[in-house]
Structures are given as structure tokens and as C-alpha cells.
Design an enzyme around this catalytic site. Structure first.
Site, mmCIF file in Angstrom:
data_model
loop_
_atom_site.group_PDB
_atom_site.id
_atom_site.type_symbol
_atom_site.label_atom_id
_atom_site.label_comp_id
_atom_site.label_asym_id
_atom_site.label_seq_id
_atom_site.Cartn_x
_atom_site.Cartn_y
_atom_site.Cartn_z
ATOM 1 N N ASN A 67 1.453 -6.493 107.164
ATOM 2 C CA ASN A 67 1.524 -5.034 107.186
ATOM 3 C C ASN A 67 1.846 -4.531 108.572
ATOM 4 O O ASN A 67 1.520 -5.157 109.577
ATOM 5 C CB ASN A 67 0.225 -4.412 106.649
ATOM 6 C CG ASN A 67 -0.792 -4.181 107.752
ATOM 7 O OD1 ASN A 67 -0.729 -3.176 108.477
ATOM 8 N ND2 ASN A 67 -1.715 -5.125 107.917
ATOM 9 N N SER A 68 2.512 -3.379 108.545
ATOM 10 C CA SER A 68 2.798 -2.678 109.786
ATOM 11 C C SER A 68 2.670 -1.188 109.469
ATOM 12 O O SER A 68 3.647 -0.455 109.392
ATOM 13 C CB SER A 68 4.209 -3.013 110.268
ATOM 14 O OG SER A 68 4.467 -2.330 111.476
ATOM 15 N N ILE A 69 1.423 -0.768 109.209
ATOM 16 C CA ILE A 69 1.183 0.626 108.799
ATOM 17 C C ILE A 69 1.306 1.534 110.024
ATOM 18 O O ILE A 69 1.831 2.649 109.933
ATOM 19 C CB ILE A 69 -0.234 0.786 108.174
ATOM 20 C CG1 ILE A 69 -0.451 -0.218 107.025
ATOM 21 C CG2 ILE A 69 -0.472 2.228 107.717
ATOM 22 C CD1 ILE A 69 0.410 -0.042 105.814
ATOM 23 N N GLY A 70 0.833 1.055 111.147
ATOM 24 C CA GLY A 70 0.937 1.873 112.366
ATOM 25 C C GLY A 70 -0.153 2.924 112.453
ATOM 26 O O GLY A 70 0.081 4.039 112.945
ATOM 27 N N LEU A 71 -1.327 2.567 111.952
ATOM 28 C CA LEU A 71 -2.509 3.436 112.075
ATOM 29 C C LEU A 71 -2.283 4.871 111.598
ATOM 30 O O LEU A 71 -2.632 5.820 112.295
ATOM 31 C CB LEU A 71 -3.026 3.442 113.525
ATOM 32 C CG LEU A 71 -3.876 2.249 113.948
ATOM 33 C CD1 LEU A 71 -4.402 2.450 115.379
ATOM 34 C CD2 LEU A 71 -5.063 2.034 113.018
ATOM 35 N N CYS A 127 -5.778 -3.906 116.718
ATOM 36 C CA CYS A 127 -4.690 -3.563 115.792
ATOM 37 C C CYS A 127 -3.351 -3.972 116.400
ATOM 38 O O CYS A 127 -2.980 -3.509 117.471
ATOM 39 C CB CYS A 127 -4.669 -2.069 115.479
ATOM 40 S SG CYS A 127 -3.304 -1.678 114.349
ATOM 41 N N LYS A 162 -14.495 -5.209 116.870
ATOM 42 C CA LYS A 162 -13.654 -5.999 115.960
ATOM 43 C C LYS A 162 -12.660 -6.821 116.757
ATOM 44 O O LYS A 162 -11.804 -6.279 117.467
ATOM 45 C CB LYS A 162 -12.932 -5.074 114.972
ATOM 46 C CG LYS A 162 -12.118 -5.859 113.949
ATOM 47 C CD LYS A 162 -11.721 -5.001 112.782
ATOM 48 C CE LYS A 162 -10.905 -5.765 111.767
ATOM 49 N NZ LYS A 162 -10.523 -4.941 110.635
ATOM 50 N N THR A 190 -5.809 -8.873 111.774
ATOM 51 C CA THR A 190 -4.658 -9.637 111.276
ATOM 52 C C THR A 190 -4.014 -10.497 112.370
ATOM 53 O O THR A 190 -4.136 -10.216 113.559
ATOM 54 C CB THR A 190 -3.599 -8.670 110.713
ATOM 55 O OG1 THR A 190 -3.301 -7.700 111.710
ATOM 56 C CG2 THR A 190 -4.086 -7.977 109.475
ATOM 57 N N GLY A 240 -11.486 -12.070 106.465
ATOM 58 C CA GLY A 240 -10.253 -12.843 106.420
ATOM 59 C C GLY A 240 -10.071 -13.559 105.099
ATOM 60 O O GLY A 240 -10.663 -14.606 104.865
HETATM 61 C C1 FMN Z 1 -2.695 -2.573 104.987
HETATM 62 C C2 FMN Z 1 -3.705 -2.940 106.006
HETATM 63 C C3 FMN Z 1 -4.140 -1.974 106.923
HETATM 64 C C4 FMN Z 1 -5.096 -2.307 107.886
HETATM 65 N N1 FMN Z 1 -5.536 -1.347 108.747
HETATM 66 C C5 FMN Z 1 -6.512 -1.660 109.656
HETATM 67 C C6 FMN Z 1 -7.038 -0.657 110.534
HETATM 68 O O1 FMN Z 1 -6.652 0.507 110.480
HETATM 69 N N2 FMN Z 1 -7.992 -1.026 111.425
HETATM 70 C C7 FMN Z 1 -8.479 -2.323 111.481
HETATM 71 O O2 FMN Z 1 -9.366 -2.621 112.310
HETATM 72 N N3 FMN Z 1 -8.010 -3.278 110.642
HETATM 73 C C8 FMN Z 1 -7.047 -2.970 109.749
HETATM 74 N N4 FMN Z 1 -6.586 -3.940 108.885
HETATM 75 C C9 FMN Z 1 -7.148 -5.308 108.980
HETATM 76 C C10 FMN Z 1 -8.236 -5.552 107.927
HETATM 77 O O3 FMN Z 1 -9.315 -4.677 108.071
HETATM 78 C C11 FMN Z 1 -8.727 -7.017 108.012
HETATM 79 O O4 FMN Z 1 -9.314 -7.232 109.285
HETATM 80 C C12 FMN Z 1 -7.617 -8.032 107.819
HETATM 81 O O5 FMN Z 1 -6.699 -7.596 106.840
HETATM 82 C C13 FMN Z 1 -8.133 -9.412 107.420
HETATM 83 O O6 FMN Z 1 -8.866 -9.359 106.219
HETATM 84 P P1 FMN Z 1 -8.222 -9.686 104.763
HETATM 85 O O7 FMN Z 1 -7.541 -11.012 104.897
HETATM 86 O O8 FMN Z 1 -9.385 -9.687 103.823
HETATM 87 O O9 FMN Z 1 -7.256 -8.590 104.471
HETATM 88 C C14 FMN Z 1 -5.621 -3.626 107.933
HETATM 89 C C15 FMN Z 1 -5.178 -4.584 106.997
HETATM 90 C C16 FMN Z 1 -4.244 -4.261 106.046
HETATM 91 C C17 FMN Z 1 -3.804 -5.314 105.063
#
Ligand code: FMN
EC number: 1.3.-.-
Length: 298
Positions: A67-71, A127, A162, A190, A240
């Protein structure tokens, strides 16, 4: 019996919705009563509202997503005015995930959150998709040290930092953040990754790289939780690729007090309910009275 306690705050179970994969909870109400979940971590907040990145934002890979949502987020004030009133009616722990591109952004964000009902600040120094996300702070120990130390001075809320799996050395980073005052650690965010459209002969994402998450990262995240648990004494939240109760229990056995469910919310929006039920069943069958008994047991 699934209750866990982090920094004096009780969670009814160890399952927390991960930042950025659960919005502010509203959309998930359609699928299950969201107060059944132990805690909800908000989408990453920045001091000012952000529209996020252009172009492709989510791309599927074998056993994961990039993903590359960009907050994209409404800003701290927008969150407090528009989203928090909904969340605070729910009987669940609220973690406000906060990003920033400068120390001052973080400090101002914390000042605003200090006077609200959020239970924790989850300080996002990890992030990867925007400069403002704070990953610049989460790679090298000396920059992490400064941001954690200064934010801790102003925060009236317990602060979970985090961590980025892209940190130069995860154990040193964890130790440094705790020395700087972190009340707990969550890991991982990520992994920096790349995908290419071979027909267009260019990267899939406008920012070239993007963050990889989902089941493909689980064994690496698990190893990192295990290693971090060797060097710190504060509670750890494991994140994760968690999709099942078994995955969650692995993280607890590696040293986590609680876990977060991220990408798998996109596959099954009520997956957390299955995970909670599975943990209860495991505990019952294995005669585990409290999760403390198995935490870090390996
Ligand atoms: C679409 C998406 C948006 C994310 N946005 C954030 C974010 O705003 N802040 C953050 O700390 N982590 C963000 N993450 C990371 C997740 O909170 C998590 O740390 C990471 O995806 C690993 O967990 P998972 O494998 O269960 O997804 C985002 C992950 C995804 C997939």
C-alpha cells in the site's frame, strides 16, 4: 480470561484493529459490534488533514498487499471533532496513531490529544509512504531517541512507539525507544517493497516503493517481536500478517502482550471475532487461565 493489561489499561481481549486497516471503526459496525474487539487503533493522524497519495494505492501480491495510501486522514482536530465522539461511545480501548514530519508536528498533535478520551498514543515513527509519516525518525536510533524523548515529556497518555521493520537494527531501536521513555512498543509496520508494471516499464506506485503487509511478513515480524522481547521490559504489541488465532498465539508466545490485526480485515471484516473466539477455545482446551502464562514462553 482473555483480559490483558497494558500500562494499567485493561483490554477485554488482546486483539486490536491495526492502524490504517480499520478506518475509525464506522464501516466495520455493519459486520460486527466493534466494542467486542479489545482495542481500536485509528488511521494514522497528522496535525493537518491530508488527502493522501495519487495513483495506485493498494496492490495485491502473493500472500500480501502493498500500500501507498499516503496517510489520508482528517487531521488531529478533524478526528477529535468528527470521529472520536463515535468511537468513545464504544466500550473498547482507543489508540490514536500519530505521525509527523517534524518534532513540532508531533508535539502539537500530542497537546491536542492530551485533552481527549483516547487511551493511548501510538507514536508512528514508521510510515514508509510519506515524508510526514515519520519513517525518517524510525530508521536511525539517534533520531528516534529525540522524537520519543521530547514527545514523552508532553504526553499525558501512555505512549506506545510503533517500530519500523526497516530500522537499521530492530533490537537497538527498541532499546533506544524504551530508554527514551516509550511505555510500550508495537511492531511491525510495513516493509519497504517494490512492484513493477513490466508493460509500462515503470513502478506500479507513483512513489516507486510501497509498504508490504499481510501473511507473507508474519514469520519476519514474529522473529522481530521475539528479538525485541529479549532486550526490553515494556509491553509489546505484535503486528504482521495475523489471520488466525494460532497466528495471534504465536506472537504471544514470542513475547507480545497483545496483537493487532491489519491486512486481514480487508479479506474478512469480522476476522477479529474469529481470532478472539479461537484464542478462547485454545485457552480452554490447553487449560490456560491467563495469557500471562504463555507470554514469551518459547
Ligand atoms: C492500507 C494500509 C494502511 C495503513 N496505514 C497505517 C497508518 O496510517 N499508520 C500506521 O502506523 N500503520 C499503518 N499501516 C500498517 C498496519 O497498521 C500494520 O502495521 C501492517 O500492515 C502490518 O500488519 P498486517 O500484516 O496485519 O497488515 C497500514 C497498513 C495498510 C495495509
Amino acid at each position: 480470561m482473555t483480559r490483558v493489561n497494558i500500562c494499567g489499561i485493561e483490554f477485554k481481549n488482546p486483539v486490536i484493529a491495526a492502524s490504517g486497516t480499520f478506518g475509525f471503526g464506522r464501516e466495520f459496525e455493519e459486520y460486527f459490534p466493534i466494542e467486542k474487539i479489545g482495542g481500536i487503533c485509528t488511521k494514522g493522524l497528522t496535525l493537518n488533514k491530508r488527502d493522501g497519495n495519487r495513483g495506485i494505492r493498494i496492490y495485491e501480491t502473493p500472500s500480501g498487499i502493498m500500500n501507498s495510501i499516503g496517510l489520508q486522514n482528517p487531521g488531529v482536530r478533524g478526528f477529535i471533532d468528527e470521529e472520536l465522539p463515535f468511537l468513545e461511545k464504544k466500550d473498547t480501548v482507543i489508540l490514536a496513531n500519530l505521525g509527523g514530519s517534524t518534532l513540532d508536528d508531533y508535539l502539537q498533535g500530542i497537546e491536542l490529544l492530551n485533552n481527549t478520551s483516547v487511551d493511548f498514543i501510538e507514536l508512528n515513527i514508521s510510515c514508509p509512504n510519506v515524508k510526514e509519516g515519520g519513517m525518517a525518525f524510525g530508521i536511525k536510533c539517534n533520531t528516534a531517541l529525540e522524537v520519543v524523548k521530547e514527545t514523552k515529556k508532553v504526553s499525558k497518555k501512555p505512549m506506545i512507539v510503533k517500530l519500523s521493520p526497516n530500522a537499521e537494527n530492530i533490537k537497538e531501536m527498541a532499546y533506544t525507544c524504551v530508554e527514551a521513555g516509550a511505555d510500550g512498543l508495537s511492531l511491525v509496520n510495513t516493509f519497504n517493497a517494490l512492484a513493477i508494471d513490466i508493460y509500462k516499464r515503470r513502478p506500479i506506485f507513483n512513489n516507486i516503493t510501497a509498504g508490504l503487509s499481510g501473511p507473507c511478513i508474519k514469520p519476519i515480524a514474529l522473529r522481530m517481536v521475539y528479538e525485541v522481547n529479549q532486550v526490553v521490559d515494556v509491553p509489546i504489541i505484535g503486528i504482521g500478517g495475523i489471520m488466525t488465532a494460532e497466528d495471534a498465539i504465536e506472537f504471544i508466545m514470542a513475547g507480545a502482550t497483545a496483537i493487532q490485526v491489519g491486512s486481514s480485515n480487508f479479506i474478512k471484516p469480522n476476522i477479529s471475532m474469529d481470532i478472539i473466539k479461537g484464542i478462547e477455545e485454545f485457552m480452554e482446551k490447553q487449560g490456560v487461565k491467563s495469557l500471562k502464562e504463555i507470554r514469551g514462553i518459547i
